[in-house]
Write a protein that holds these residues in place. Structure first.
Motif, PDB file in Angstrom:
ATOM      1  N   VAL A  79       0.842  -1.208   0.000  1.00 17.82           N
ATOM      2  CA  VAL A  79       0.000   0.000   0.000  1.00 17.82           C
ATOM      3  C   VAL A  79       0.874   1.254   0.000  1.00 17.82           C
ATOM      4  O   VAL A  79       0.630   2.199  -0.762  1.00 17.82           O
ATOM      5  CB  VAL A  79      -0.938  -0.008   1.225  1.00 17.82           C
ATOM      6  N   ILE A  80       1.887   1.263   0.840  1.00 18.89           N
ATOM      7  CA  ILE A  80       2.762   2.433   0.904  1.00 18.89           C
ATOM      8  C   ILE A  80       3.531   2.613  -0.400  1.00 18.89           C
ATOM      9  O   ILE A  80       3.681   3.730  -0.904  1.00 18.89           O
ATOM     10  CB  ILE A  80       3.737   2.299   2.089  1.00 18.89           C
ATOM     11  N   SER A  81       3.989   1.519  -0.973  1.00 17.06           N
ATOM     12  CA  SER A  81       4.714   1.595  -2.238  1.00 17.06           C
ATOM     13  C   SER A  81       3.833   2.141  -3.351  1.00 17.06           C
ATOM     14  O   SER A  81       4.279   2.969  -4.162  1.00 17.06           O
ATOM     15  CB  SER A  81       5.234   0.203  -2.621  1.00 17.06           C
ATOM     16  N   ASP A  82       2.575   1.719  -3.388  1.00 19.80           N
ATOM     17  CA  ASP A  82       1.688   2.108  -4.479  1.00 19.80           C
ATOM     18  C   ASP A  82       1.047   3.473  -4.276  1.00 19.80           C
ATOM     19  O   ASP A  82       0.804   4.203  -5.246  1.00 19.80           O
ATOM     20  CB  ASP A  82       0.595   1.057  -4.666  1.00 19.80           C
ATOM     21  N   TYR A  83       0.741   3.823  -3.021  1.00 24.27           N
ATOM     22  CA  TYR A  83      -0.035   5.039  -2.772  1.00 24.27           C
ATOM     23  C   TYR A  83       0.698   6.087  -1.944  1.00 24.27           C
ATOM     24  O   TYR A  83       0.231   7.225  -1.849  1.00 24.27           O
ATOM     25  CB  TYR A  83      -1.359   4.684  -2.076  1.00 24.27           C
ATOM     26  N   GLY A  84       1.791   5.683  -1.296  1.00 23.34           N
ATOM     27  CA  GLY A  84       2.594   6.661  -0.573  1.00 23.34           C
ATOM     28  C   GLY A  84       2.075   7.022   0.805  1.00 23.34           C
ATOM     29  O   GLY A  84       2.735   7.772   1.527  1.00 23.34           O
ATOM     30  N   ARG A  85       0.918   6.498   1.193  1.00 25.08           N
ATOM     31  CA  ARG A  85       0.372   6.827   2.497  1.00 25.08           C
ATOM     32  C   ARG A  85      -0.697   5.821   2.900  1.00 25.08           C
ATOM     33  O   ARG A  85      -1.284   5.142   2.067  1.00 25.08           O
ATOM     34  CB  ARG A  85      -0.231   8.232   2.486  1.00 25.08           C
ATOM     35  N   LEU A  86      -0.927   5.773   4.202  1.00 25.42           N
ATOM     36  CA  LEU A  86      -2.008   4.955   4.758  1.00 25.42           C
ATOM     37  C   LEU A  86      -2.664   5.784   5.850  1.00 25.42           C
ATOM     38  O   LEU A  86      -2.041   6.106   6.858  1.00 25.42           O
ATOM     39  CB  LEU A  86      -1.465   3.644   5.328  1.00 25.42           C
ATOM     40  N   ASP A  87      -3.912   6.176   5.630  1.00 24.83           N
ATOM     41  CA  ASP A  87      -4.592   7.089   6.536  1.00 24.83           C
ATOM     42  C   ASP A  87      -5.430   6.393   7.600  1.00 24.83           C
ATOM     43  O   ASP A  87      -5.700   6.984   8.646  1.00 24.83           O
ATOM     44  CB  ASP A  87      -5.509   8.016   5.723  1.00 24.83           C
ATOM     45  N   ALA A  88      -5.866   5.176   7.319  1.00 26.31           N
ATOM     46  CA  ALA A  88      -6.720   4.485   8.283  1.00 26.31           C
ATOM     47  C   ALA A  88      -6.647   2.988   8.062  1.00 26.31           C
ATOM     48  O   ALA A  88      -6.430   2.515   6.941  1.00 26.31           O
ATOM     49  CB  ALA A  88      -8.165   4.953   8.163  1.00 26.31           C
ATOM     50  N   VAL A  89      -6.832   2.264   9.150  1.00 24.42           N
ATOM     51  CA  VAL A  89      -6.952   0.803   9.111  1.00 24.42           C
ATOM     52  C   VAL A  89      -8.222   0.417   9.841  1.00 24.42           C
ATOM     53  O   VAL A  89      -8.520   0.946  10.922  1.00 24.42           O
ATOM     54  CB  VAL A  89      -5.734   0.132   9.766  1.00 24.42           C
ATOM     55  N   VAL A  90      -8.975  -0.498   9.249  1.00 20.86           N
ATOM     56  CA  VAL A  90     -10.128  -1.088   9.920  1.00 20.86           C
ATOM     57  C   VAL A  90      -9.830  -2.565  10.110  1.00 20.86           C
ATOM     58  O   VAL A  90      -9.818  -3.350   9.158  1.00 20.86           O
ATOM     59  CB  VAL A  90     -11.430  -0.902   9.117  1.00 20.86           C
ATOM     60  N   ASN A  91      -9.538  -2.941  11.356  1.00 21.53           N
ATOM     61  CA  ASN A  91      -9.338  -4.348  11.697  1.00 21.53           C
ATOM     62  C   ASN A  91     -10.704  -5.006  11.819  1.00 21.53           C
ATOM     63  O   ASN A  91     -11.402  -4.823  12.820  1.00 21.53           O
ATOM     64  CB  ASN A  91      -8.612  -4.470  13.037  1.00 21.53           C
ATOM     65  N   ASN A  92     -11.081  -5.759  10.811  1.00 22.86           N
ATOM     66  CA  ASN A  92     -12.388  -6.408  10.832  1.00 22.86           C
ATOM     67  C   ASN A  92     -12.293  -7.932  10.821  1.00 22.86           C
ATOM     68  O   ASN A  92     -13.211  -8.604  11.274  1.00 22.86           O
ATOM     69  CB  ASN A  92     -13.229  -5.939   9.643  1.00 22.86           C
ATOM     70  N   ALA A  93     -11.204  -8.476  10.300  1.00 26.37           N
ATOM     71  CA  ALA A  93     -11.081  -9.932  10.182  1.00 26.37           C
ATOM     72  C   ALA A  93     -11.247 -10.592  11.550  1.00 26.37           C
ATOM     73  O   ALA A  93     -10.695 -10.140  12.556  1.00 26.37           O
ATOM     74  CB  ALA A  93      -9.729 -10.302   9.584  1.00 26.37           C
ATOM     75  N   GLY A  94     -12.024 -11.661  11.582  1.00 25.93           N
ATOM     76  CA  GLY A  94     -12.233 -12.383  12.828  1.00 25.93           C
ATOM     77  C   GLY A  94     -12.843 -13.741  12.551  1.00 25.93           C
ATOM     78  O   GLY A  94     -13.263 -14.039  11.438  1.00 25.93           O
ATOM     79  N   ALA A  95     -12.883 -14.564  13.581  1.00 27.84           N
ATOM     80  CA  ALA A  95     -13.440 -15.910  13.451  1.00 27.84           C
ATOM     81  C   ALA A  95     -14.231 -16.247  14.693  1.00 27.84           C
ATOM     82  O   ALA A  95     -13.799 -15.978  15.813  1.00 27.84           O
ATOM     83  CB  ALA A  95     -12.323 -16.932  13.246  1.00 27.84           C
ATOM     84  N   GLY A  96     -15.405 -16.835  14.501  1.00 21.86           N
ATOM     85  CA  GLY A  96     -16.229 -17.252  15.627  1.00 21.86           C
ATOM     86  C   GLY A  96     -15.812 -18.629  16.138  1.00 21.86           C
ATOM     87  O   GLY A  96     -15.117 -19.387  15.466  1.00 21.86           O
ATOM     88  N   HIS A  97     -16.231 -18.927  17.336  1.00 14.01           N
ATOM     89  CA  HIS A  97     -15.959 -20.246  17.895  1.00 14.01           C
ATOM     90  C   HIS A  97     -16.960 -20.499  19.010  1.00 14.01           C
ATOM     91  O   HIS A  97     -17.173 -19.645  19.875  1.00 14.01           O
ATOM     92  CB  HIS A  97     -14.547 -20.323  18.467  1.00 14.01           C
ATOM     93  N   LEU A  98     -17.588 -21.659  18.975  1.00 18.79           N
ATOM     94  CA  LEU A  98     -18.537 -22.042  20.018  1.00 18.79           C
ATOM     95  C   LEU A  98     -17.986 -23.258  20.744  1.00 18.79           C
ATOM     96  O   LEU A  98     -17.651 -24.269  20.116  1.00 18.79           O
ATOM     97  CB  LEU A  98     -19.896 -22.375  19.379  1.00 18.79           C
ATOM     98  N   GLY A  99     -17.873 -23.156  22.028  1.00 21.73           N
ATOM     99  CA  GLY A  99     -17.334 -24.267  22.802  1.00 21.73           C
ATOM    100  C   GLY A  99     -17.221 -23.869  24.258  1.00 21.73           C
ATOM    101  O   GLY A  99     -17.545 -22.749  24.642  1.00 21.73           O
ATOM    102  N   THR A 100     -16.753 -24.799  25.075  1.00 24.50           N
ATOM    103  CA  THR A 100     -16.545 -24.503  26.486  1.00 24.50           C
ATOM    104  C   THR A 100     -15.260 -25.174  26.951  1.00 24.50           C
ATOM    105  O   THR A 100     -14.758 -26.109  26.309  1.00 24.50           O
ATOM    106  CB  THR A 100     -17.751 -24.946  27.331  1.00 24.50           C
ATOM    107  N   LEU A 101     -14.721 -24.694  28.046  1.00 24.05           N
ATOM    108  CA  LEU A 101     -13.361 -25.021  28.450  1.00 24.05           C
ATOM    109  C   LEU A 101     -13.101 -26.517  28.554  1.00 24.05           C
ATOM    110  O   LEU A 101     -12.083 -27.012  28.065  1.00 24.05           O
ATOM    111  CB  LEU A 101     -13.051 -24.343  29.787  1.00 24.05           C
ATOM    112  N   GLU A 102     -14.009 -27.250  29.164  1.00 21.33           N
ATOM    113  CA  GLU A 102     -13.760 -28.677  29.375  1.00 21.33           C
ATOM    114  C   GLU A 102     -13.723 -29.454  28.063  1.00 21.33           C
ATOM    115  O   GLU A 102     -13.039 -30.473  27.958  1.00 21.33           O
ATOM    116  CB  GLU A 102     -14.826 -29.260  30.303  1.00 21.33           C
ATOM    117  N   ASN A 103     -14.451 -28.964  27.052  1.00 23.36           N
ATOM    118  CA  ASN A 103     -14.519 -29.668  25.776  1.00 23.36           C
ATOM    119  C   ASN A 103     -13.500 -29.173  24.760  1.00 23.36           C
ATOM    120  O   ASN A 103     -13.121 -29.910  23.850  1.00 23.36           O
ATOM    121  CB  ASN A 103     -15.918 -29.537  25.181  1.00 23.36           C
TER     122      ASN A 103
END
Length: 284
Positions: A79-103
């Protein structure tokens, strides 16, 4: 498609294959941001490309795996090489998980932390020098689960709690150098996310001693997603855009009135009894 001005501010958004990330990428481009839409697997970008075409906007779609430091560095450097600047980042990537400690195995928990916590830190660390250079903005999409611990979401909530604690601590430090740090907290959002929690509902539920409680929790949660109360990805993305464009965004931003009430109840619950009574009702 409309052309993006060379003087446009540049935003990088992670996790844009679907849901909030996809909607936020399109909304940012529509608002005039030069938008670098990233995802772990670019072969899954068809929906993103279709949404951009329908909106008449251009996106710069690139690969970025938040769990791979080399991938993160390559994306930010590109991004910096192509555009010369980065004004904002939105960290959106994530993953769900359903479970409980014993399992769950500890490997299961570590995997959730790698994506939802360490992945956010990796992208943020690589971006910060460039955000400092322009007085930029670091926004992380967390969850009401980053404030309120929820049954069978122990690993997920732990990761989101960690992100919120880290960003809340980082915000005043980054602020001394002109970087604004915010977290955006959606509640239930009608996306593919709820389908990616690792439970095959049609195959039945077997959680050992916790089967009854898990069935009760899933029934309650599915109803919440199907009864029309879940927010649309576009609605959540509008709040992300407000955080991007506001002169001085708040640190903690909820995406609905329900989310504000839910988070507010926790923050006022000094001894934890109110939250325990509420979430205890979710499991029977």
């Amino acid at each position: 498609m409309s052309a993006t001005p060379r003087t446009a501010r540049t935003v990088l958004i992670t996790g844009t294959s679907s849901g909030i990330g996809l909607a936020a990428a399109v909304a940012a481009a529509r608002a005039g941001w030069r938008t670098v839409a990233t995802l772990r697997d670019t072969t899954r970008a068809d929906a993103l490309r279709k949404a951009a075409a329908e909106a008449g906007v251009e996106l710069d779609i690139r690969r970025l795996d938040v769990t791979d430091e080399a991938s993160v560095a390559a994306a930010i450097d590109g991004v910096i090489s192509d555009y010369g600047r980065l004004d904002a980042v939105v960290n959106n990537a994530g993953a769900g998980h359903l479970g409980t400690l014993e399992n769950d195995s500890l490997a299961d928990v570590r995997k959730v932390m790698e994506v939802n916590f360490f992945g956010v830190l990796s992208v943020s660390k690589a971006a910060l020098p460039h955000l400092r250079a322009v007085g930029g903005r670091l926004i992380t999409v967390t969850s009401v689960g980053g404030v309120v611990g929820q049954p069978f979401n122990e690993a997920y909530c732990a990761a989101k709690f960690a992100v919120e604690g880290y960003m809340e601590s980082l915000a005043p430090v980054a602020g001394t150098l002109g970087v604004s740090v915010s977290v955006v907290e959606p509640g239930a959002v009608a996306t593919e996310f709820v389908n990616n929690i690792g439970v095959d509902l049609e195959a039945g539920i077997d959680a050992g001693a916790y089967t009854g409680a898990l069935r009760h929790y899933i029934d309650r949660t599915v109803e919440q997603f199907l009864d029309g109360t879940a927010q649309t990805p576009a609605g959540a993305a509008e709040v992300v855009m407000e955080a991007l464009d506001a002169e001085r965004p708040a640190f903690r931003i909820q995406t609905t009135d329900w989310a504000r009430a839910f988070v507010g109840a926790k923050l006022a619950d000094v001894d934890g009894s109110a939250v325990q009574a509420l979430t205890g009702s979710w499991v029977g």
